[in-house]
Scaffold this active site. Structure first.
Site, short mmCIF file in Angstrom:
data_model
loop_
_atom_site.label_atom_id
_atom_site.label_comp_id
_atom_site.label_asym_id
_atom_site.label_seq_id
_atom_site.Cartn_x
_atom_site.Cartn_y
_atom_site.Cartn_z
N LYS A 130 27.67 19.22 26.34
CA LYS A 130 28.04 20.17 26.57
C LYS A 130 26.66 21.49 27.44
O LYS A 130 27.00 21.39 28.54
CB LYS A 130 28.30 21.27 25.68
CG LYS A 130 30.36 20.58 24.66
CD LYS A 130 29.83 21.24 24.08
CE LYS A 130 31.44 20.18 23.14
NZ LYS A 130 31.52 20.53 21.85
N GLN B 149 30.09 25.48 17.40
CA GLN B 149 30.74 24.31 17.22
C GLN B 149 30.75 23.91 15.93
O GLN B 149 30.01 24.31 14.62
CB GLN B 149 29.67 23.03 17.62
CG GLN B 149 29.07 21.44 17.52
CD GLN B 149 30.30 20.91 18.67
OE1 GLN B 149 30.31 21.71 19.66
NE2 GLN B 149 31.23 19.69 17.77
N ASP C 136 37.16 27.42 23.87
CA ASP C 136 37.91 26.11 22.83
C ASP C 136 38.91 26.59 22.45
O ASP C 136 39.39 25.37 22.33
CB ASP C 136 36.71 26.39 21.17
CG ASP C 136 35.87 24.89 21.38
OD1 ASP C 136 36.19 24.57 22.31
OD2 ASP C 136 34.92 25.35 20.31
N1 GUN Z 1 33.78 19.97 16.61
C1 GUN Z 1 34.45 18.75 17.28
N2 GUN Z 1 35.84 18.56 18.42
C2 GUN Z 1 35.23 19.64 18.68
C3 GUN Z 1 35.27 20.66 20.00
O1 GUN Z 1 36.05 20.72 20.45
N3 GUN Z 1 34.77 22.56 19.68
C4 GUN Z 1 34.20 22.89 18.67
N4 GUN Z 1 33.62 23.55 18.76
N5 GUN Z 1 33.91 21.50 17.54
C5 GUN Z 1 34.04 20.45 17.58
#
Ligand code: GUN
Length: 310
Positions: free
Chosen positions: A52, A96, A119
């Site tokens: 990311k 995350q 998110d």
């Molecule tokens: N863990 C698995 N998928 C995601 C996501 O799309 N965003 C975040 N913040 N954590 C994750």
């Protein structure tokens, strides 16, 4: 065998739109910025978060990778998030998941300012999504809708069956499909006669987190299959169960000692009209939509209209 839906190619298209939008904002002194907080030692999470951050750099967004120790407390995380909410250079905040077990995840997600919740996990954004006014739709779900639309696959009136009811993927995907006028069924581990339902799916979303769970006998011929699963398999027995006779994967498996399989058994794709491969299907779209949400957040926070293209 159905048509492969090339998520990576569509993600690249979205990313080039984001790059153009970043360039349009630059003369106004605006550089969208994302803060990514990675508190766990989970190796897969580390790979996702770094990817990311790298994508931010490629597209011209600013990024700040924050790595608290995995002994971090809820209070320390709340203080960290408070600081990010206040920072003028940060438009999007990503915490995350999964978080270390001692941390109260729900409290943290509710502490993120809804204006920076790229998110789409804050209850305010979840509520907005439910009521058709989503500021930030969760990235994986939004990515799948983009994939269907850009591949010119119709959604309205189709029966979409979503297998998996997580807050991150299953539920928001069902809501977005409903908003596009699909008839939606959500299935989960307690669903009785799952096969009878999946066999009705024109659009089948597999978001269960179990390798090869959807088998060929569960798929209606011609269905569109969206496979969200990313499961690592490391034994010969498992490899053969999914990929026996696949020369390309065999070589990779020998070299790396592991392989990735989705929630859909590869043989089930033979039944499909179109499907997302694993890897290279839904995964790349998640990151592209995160970038799109961050640029959108940068505009919205300054009272600018949403970008047209994203
Ligand atoms: N863990 C698995 N998928 C995601 C996501 O799309 N965003 C975040 N913040 N954590 C994750």
């Amino acid at each position: 065998m159905g048509t492969i839906l090339d998520g990576a190619a569509i993600a690249a298209q979205i990313q080039s739109e984001v790059r153009a939008e970043v360039a349009r904002l630059a003369p106004h002194g605006i550089r969208p910025g994302l803060a990514a907080v990675l508190a766990s030692q989970d190796p897969a999470s580390a790979i996702y978060v770094r990817s990311k951050v790298r994508t931010c750099e490629e597209l011209g967004l600013a990024s700040d990778l924050i790595l608290p120790p995995d002994t971090v407390t809820t209070e320390e995380m709340l203080a960290l998030i408070g600081g990010l909410n206040a920072r003028e250079d940060i438009d999007g905040i990503l915490i995350q998941l999964p978080l270390p077990p001692q941390v109260q995840a729900r409290r943290l997600l509710e502490a993120v300012s809804p204006e920076k919740d790229v998110d789409g996990f804050h209850p305010v954004n979840v509520g907005r999504l439910q009521t058709g006014q989503a500021a930030f739709p969760p990235c994986t779900a939004a990515g799948m809708i983009e994939l269907l639309k850009r591949s010119k696959l119709p959604i309205a009136g189709r029966h979409a069956v979503v297998v998996g009811r997580s807050d991150i993927v299953g539920k928001p995907t069902a809501i977005l499909l409903l908003a596009e006028n699909a008839t939606v069924t959500i299935c989960h581990s307690k669903t009785r006669d799952l096969r009878a339902l999946t066999l009705q799916a024109d659009i089948l979303v597999a978001a269960i987190g179990r390798p090869g769970f959807i088998t060929a006998d569960m798929v209606k011929p011609g269905a569109v299959i969206l496979d969200v699963g990313i499961n690592r398999i490391a034994t010969r027995e498992e490899f053969d169960k999914y990929f026996a006779g696949d020369q390309r994967r065999e070589e990779l498996f020998r070299r790396r000692g592991s392989a990735i399989v989705g929630d859909v058994h590869p043989a089930a794709f033979l039944q499909a009209g179109a499907y997302t491969p694993v890897p290279g299907g839904v995964g790349p779209l998640t990151i592209a939509m995160l970038m799109a949400n961050t640029v959108r957040a940068a505009r919205l926070r300054r009272g600018l209209p949403r970008p047209e293209c994203l």
